[in-house]
Design a protein around this motif. Structure first.
Motif, PDB file in Angstrom:
ATOM      1  N   ALA A 176       0.834  -1.204   0.000  1.00 53.84           N
ATOM      2  CA  ALA A 176       0.000   0.000   0.000  1.00 53.84           C
ATOM      3  C   ALA A 176       0.869   1.255   0.000  1.00 53.84           C
ATOM      4  CB  ALA A 176      -0.928  -0.013   1.215  1.00 53.84           C
ATOM      5  N   LYS A 177       1.947   1.224   0.784  1.00 54.74           N
ATOM      6  CA  LYS A 177       2.850   2.380   0.851  1.00 54.74           C
ATOM      7  C   LYS A 177       3.548   2.587  -0.493  1.00 54.74           C
ATOM      8  CE  LYS A 177       4.889   5.672   3.258  1.00 54.74           C
ATOM      9  NZ  LYS A 177       5.624   6.321   2.191  1.00 54.74           N
ATOM     10  N   GLU A 178       3.915   1.503  -1.133  1.00 57.18           N
ATOM     11  CA  GLU A 178       4.574   1.607  -2.428  1.00 57.18           C
ATOM     12  C   GLU A 178       3.637   2.228  -3.468  1.00 57.18           C
ATOM     13  OE1 GLU A 178       6.830  -1.249  -5.750  1.00 57.18           O
ATOM     14  OE2 GLU A 178       5.998  -2.102  -3.915  1.00 57.18           O
ATOM     15  N   THR A 179       2.371   1.787  -3.456  1.00 55.17           N
ATOM     16  CA  THR A 179       1.384   2.364  -4.371  1.00 55.17           C
ATOM     17  C   THR A 179       1.201   3.849  -4.087  1.00 55.17           C
ATOM     18  OG1 THR A 179       0.184   0.261  -4.547  1.00 55.17           O
ATOM     19  CG2 THR A 179      -1.024   2.265  -5.138  1.00 55.17           C
ATOM     20  N   ASP A 226       3.346   5.891  -2.854  1.00 57.04           N
ATOM     21  CA  ASP A 226       4.539   6.661  -3.213  1.00 57.04           C
ATOM     22  C   ASP A 226       4.791   6.718  -4.714  1.00 57.04           C
ATOM     23  OD1 ASP A 226       4.994   7.132  -0.548  1.00 57.04           O
ATOM     24  OD2 ASP A 226       6.445   5.507  -0.311  1.00 57.04           O
ATOM     25  N   THR A 227       4.507   5.625  -5.418  1.00 58.11           N
ATOM     26  CA  THR A 227       4.894   5.532  -6.831  1.00 58.11           C
ATOM     27  C   THR A 227       3.764   5.819  -7.809  1.00 58.11           C
ATOM     28  OG1 THR A 227       4.462   3.144  -6.867  1.00 58.11           O
ATOM     29  CG2 THR A 227       6.693   3.860  -6.251  1.00 58.11           C
ATOM     30  N   SER A 228       2.529   5.452  -7.443  1.00 59.09           N
ATOM     31  CA  SER A 228       1.417   5.670  -8.377  1.00 59.09           C
ATOM     32  C   SER A 228       0.154   6.054  -7.617  1.00 59.09           C
ATOM     33  CB  SER A 228       1.157   4.419  -9.214  1.00 59.09           C
ATOM     34  OG  SER A 228       1.029   3.269  -8.393  1.00 59.09           O
ATOM     35  N   PRO A 229       0.185   7.197  -6.935  1.00 57.90           N
ATOM     36  CA  PRO A 229      -0.965   7.628  -6.128  1.00 57.90           C
ATOM     37  C   PRO A 229      -2.179   7.917  -6.998  1.00 57.90           C
ATOM     38  CG  PRO A 229       0.610   9.420  -6.354  1.00 57.90           C
ATOM     39  CD  PRO A 229       1.270   8.198  -6.930  1.00 57.90           C
ATOM     40  N   PHE A 230      -3.361   7.633  -6.457  1.00 57.42           N
ATOM     41  CA  PHE A 230      -4.595   7.969  -7.172  1.00 57.42           C
ATOM     42  C   PHE A 230      -5.639   8.439  -6.164  1.00 57.42           C
ATOM     43  CE2 PHE A 230      -4.842   3.464  -6.135  1.00 57.42           C
ATOM     44  CZ  PHE A 230      -6.134   3.292  -5.653  1.00 57.42           C
ATOM     45  N   GLU A 231      -6.505   9.324  -6.640  1.00 58.04           N
ATOM     46  CA  GLU A 231      -7.547   9.874  -5.767  1.00 58.04           C
ATOM     47  C   GLU A 231      -8.661   8.856  -5.593  1.00 58.04           C
ATOM     48  OE1 GLU A 231     -10.748  13.591  -5.557  1.00 58.04           O
ATOM     49  OE2 GLU A 231      -9.024  13.695  -6.926  1.00 58.04           O
ATOM     50  N   VAL A 232      -9.103   8.703  -4.353  1.00 61.17           N
ATOM     51  CA  VAL A 232     -10.193   7.788  -4.033  1.00 61.17           C
ATOM     52  C   VAL A 232     -11.510   8.542  -3.898  1.00 61.17           C
ATOM     53  CG1 VAL A 232     -11.096   6.154  -2.337  1.00 61.17           C
ATOM     54  CG2 VAL A 232      -8.658   6.150  -2.887  1.00 61.17           C
ATOM     55  N   PHE A 233     -11.481   9.617  -3.086  1.00 64.51           N
ATOM     56  CA  PHE A 233     -12.724  10.355  -2.852  1.00 64.51           C
ATOM     57  C   PHE A 233     -12.409  11.725  -2.255  1.00 64.51           C
ATOM     58  CE2 PHE A 233     -16.290  11.690  -0.179  1.00 64.51           C
ATOM     59  CZ  PHE A 233     -17.373  11.489  -1.014  1.00 64.51           C
ATOM     60  N   GLY A 234     -13.049  12.759  -2.773  1.00 68.54           N
ATOM     61  CA  GLY A 234     -12.987  14.086  -2.178  1.00 68.54           C
ATOM     62  C   GLY A 234     -11.589  14.610  -1.923  1.00 68.54           C
ATOM     63  N   GLY A 235     -10.660  14.336  -2.814  1.00 69.80           N
ATOM     64  CA  GLY A 235      -9.291  14.800  -2.634  1.00 69.80           C
ATOM     65  C   GLY A 235      -8.439  13.885  -1.773  1.00 69.80           C
ATOM     66  N   CYS A 236      -9.010  12.793  -1.278  1.00 67.10           N
ATOM     67  CA  CYS A 236      -8.261  11.828  -0.464  1.00 67.10           C
ATOM     68  C   CYS A 236      -7.595  10.808  -1.384  1.00 67.10           C
ATOM     69  CB  CYS A 236      -9.180  11.113   0.515  1.00 67.10           C
ATOM     70  SG  CYS A 236     -10.018  12.201   1.676  1.00 67.10           S
ATOM     71  N   LEU A 237      -6.301  10.621  -1.213  1.00 68.60           N
ATOM     72  CA  LEU A 237      -5.549   9.680  -2.025  1.00 68.60           C
ATOM     73  C   LEU A 237      -5.521   8.302  -1.387  1.00 68.60           C
ATOM     74  CD1 LEU A 237      -2.472  11.908  -2.971  1.00 68.60           C
ATOM     75  CD2 LEU A 237      -4.649  11.634  -4.203  1.00 68.60           C
ATOM     76  N   PHE A 238      -5.220   7.301  -2.189  1.00 67.34           N
ATOM     77  CA  PHE A 238      -5.093   5.934  -1.689  1.00 67.34           C
ATOM     78  C   PHE A 238      -4.054   5.877  -0.569  1.00 67.34           C
ATOM     79  CE2 PHE A 238      -2.877   1.844  -1.720  1.00 67.34           C
ATOM     80  CZ  PHE A 238      -3.944   0.976  -1.511  1.00 67.34           C
ATOM     81  N   ASN A 239      -4.419   5.241   0.528  1.00 63.94           N
ATOM     82  CA  ASN A 239      -3.556   5.012   1.689  1.00 63.94           C
ATOM     83  C   ASN A 239      -3.247   6.279   2.483  1.00 63.94           C
ATOM     84  OD1 ASN A 239      -2.361   2.724   3.045  1.00 63.94           O
ATOM     85  ND2 ASN A 239      -0.364   3.645   2.654  1.00 63.94           N
TER      86      ASN A 239
END
Length: 460
Positions: A89-92, A94-107
């Motif tokens: 999860a930390k690697e994702t 750091d390397t390929s972040p994506f928005e999940v909801f309302g400006g909140c990124l994965f992890n």
């Protein structure tokens, strides 16, 4: 509602959900009266003596190492590697972040969002909103672990949950309770409580995947869980598990004698196959059955799609019969109104309550007391002294029962109930030093031990 759903609901309504003489759940709602049999301060003479036997069993191992005490197997709902999952999860992130909801990124956690938004505390040099975790469990004995689980509950409330879950069989209830205590140590539940919602996955908090609001016709807090907001890919399993534990521990604060259970609405409106998350389902079921027994009053599956009957066939065998008997189905607002008054039911589900969930972020110095080490030590010392008095009174109570001295048993019972109130009050005082404020304290719904939903309810 399909014929299958109607048949399931009829079957559930005819089952004694506690297995110990309690009224069927639908009968309680039709009468508008909560059945409080077998709960704290409402025990029969026989039930009180069984509770004394349970305490006798606890006290026989009280000073023993927790790990040396036999218990039920501690079963993982799913097999996973916690460290590996966190690393991925930390690697994702750091390397390929994506928005999940309302400006909140994965992890991304609530703490990450606070840092991003410049929310800081003046109580710490580095601006941290909560001080580093300090365990309140001084040693590895059952004694210390037990009180870490009781926290702000009345001590008897905790043990009675396990007794009711095991139909008043002391040895079975004891092994179940020990397993739950060991599980809490393994999962660092004390640390999760310490940080409040600060290290929860931000997207889960912003979305309001599950939240408590209002009460049903029996006075039980309502937990709304909208499945259409949940996607397994949006968070790692360790974060989902942490959120679930935090939610269950927070809901404990919203319960009070004799209301010791919640009304869970599994809202399947707009649900699709993309929302199914079997690891979550299995984890939730296991937590309810093994580690938080007798916390569920009723589960209403609302507005399920036509194909959900097939999913239910897969889920129902996983459920303990006691839990399965608490499941009801409703397809329209009229179905919900059997269980929830129109003023308490959300407007979006056919009621008059205009409340809509919106996450309230932490405030800079809301946890100022947690930085007060001296105050925490004083509160801990006061609580420990009262716990020792309670245990001494309990020993007298247990001995009077063993000796068959009914008058002494009654006197000791009254004394320990007085002390139980004092222990609870002292624990609530210490809680301010050992639990970060959270959504329900920020809204004003939870103030000490007082729960007031009117703080955030609005009507026409």
């Amino acid at each position: 509602m399909s014929g299958l759903f109607k048949a399931i609901s009829r079957q559930r309504s005819q089952v004694d959900i506690a297995g110990s003489g309690r009224e069927a759940i639908t009968t309680q709602y039709s009468k508008g009266r909560l059945d409080t049999s077998g709960v704290f301060r409402n025990l029969s003479a026989i039930e009180e003596k069984v509770l004394a036997d349970m305490w006798s069993r606890i006290l026989s191992d009280y000073d023993q190492p927790l790990d040396s005490i036999a218990c039920d197997p501690i079963v993982r709902p799913i097999e996973y590697d916690d460290a590996a999952d966190r690393s991925r999860a930390k690697e994702t992130q750091d390397t390929s972040p994506f928005e999940v909801f309302g400006g909140c990124l994965f992890n991304e956690t609530v703490a990450d969002k606070c840092q991003e938004l410049g929310i800081k505390s003046e109580s710490s040099a580095d601006g941290e909103l909560v001080p580093p975790f300090v365990s309140q469990i001084p040693d590895k004995t059952l004694k210390s672990a037990l009180w870490s689980v009781v926290r702000e509950d009345h001590p008897d409330v905790l043990l009675l949950r396990f007794l009711r879950a095991r139909k008043w069989d002391v040895e079975k209830a004891y092994k179940m309770a020990i397993a739950a205590i060991k599980w809490r140590i393994q999962e660092n539940v004390e640390e999760i409580i310490w940080y409040g919602d600060l290290y929860n996955d931000a997207s889960l908090m912003w979305k309001g995947v599950s939240y408590a609001h209002g009460k049903d016709r029996l006075g039980q807090p309502i937990v709304w869980s909208g499945s259409c907001l949940h996607h397994q890919k949006d968070q790692s399993y360790p974060q989902l598990k942490r959120y679930l534990i935090w939610m269950m521990e927070t809901l404990r604060q919203l319960l009070y004698t004799p209301v010791e259970r919640v009304c869970l609405i599994m809202d399947l409106t707009d649900h699709s196959n993309a929302n199914m998350d079997w690891p979550f389902v299995k984890t939730f079921i296991k937590f309810l059955e093994a580690y938080y027994p007798e916390c569920l009053g009723i589960c209403i599956v609302y507005n399920g799609p036509w194909w959900f009957s097939g999913v239910w066939k897969l889920i129902s065998p996983l459920l303990d019969p006691v839990v399965a008997a608490k499941v009801q189905f409703a397809q329209k607002p009229e179905g919900l109104l059997k269980f929830i008054d129109e003023k308490e039911l959300l407007e979006i589900r056919g009621g008059k309550n205009k409340y809509t969930y919106e996450y309230i972020k932490p405030v800079g110095d809301e946890n100022q007391l947690m930085f007060d080490q001296e105050g925490r030590a004083e509160a801990a010392q006061e609580l420990e002294a009262l716990q020792e008095q309670f245990v001494a009174a309990t020993q007298e109570w247990v001995q009077a029962k063993a000796d068959g001295e009914d008058s002494k048993f009654t006197e000791a019972s009254a004394r320990r109930l007085e002390l139980s109130d004092q222990v609870k009050q002292a624990a609530e005082k210490k809680d301010k030093y050992t639990r970060a404020r959270h959504f329900y304290t920020r809204t004003g719904v939870l103030q000490g031990s007082t729960v007031d939903w009117s703080k955030i309810q609005t009507y026409d």
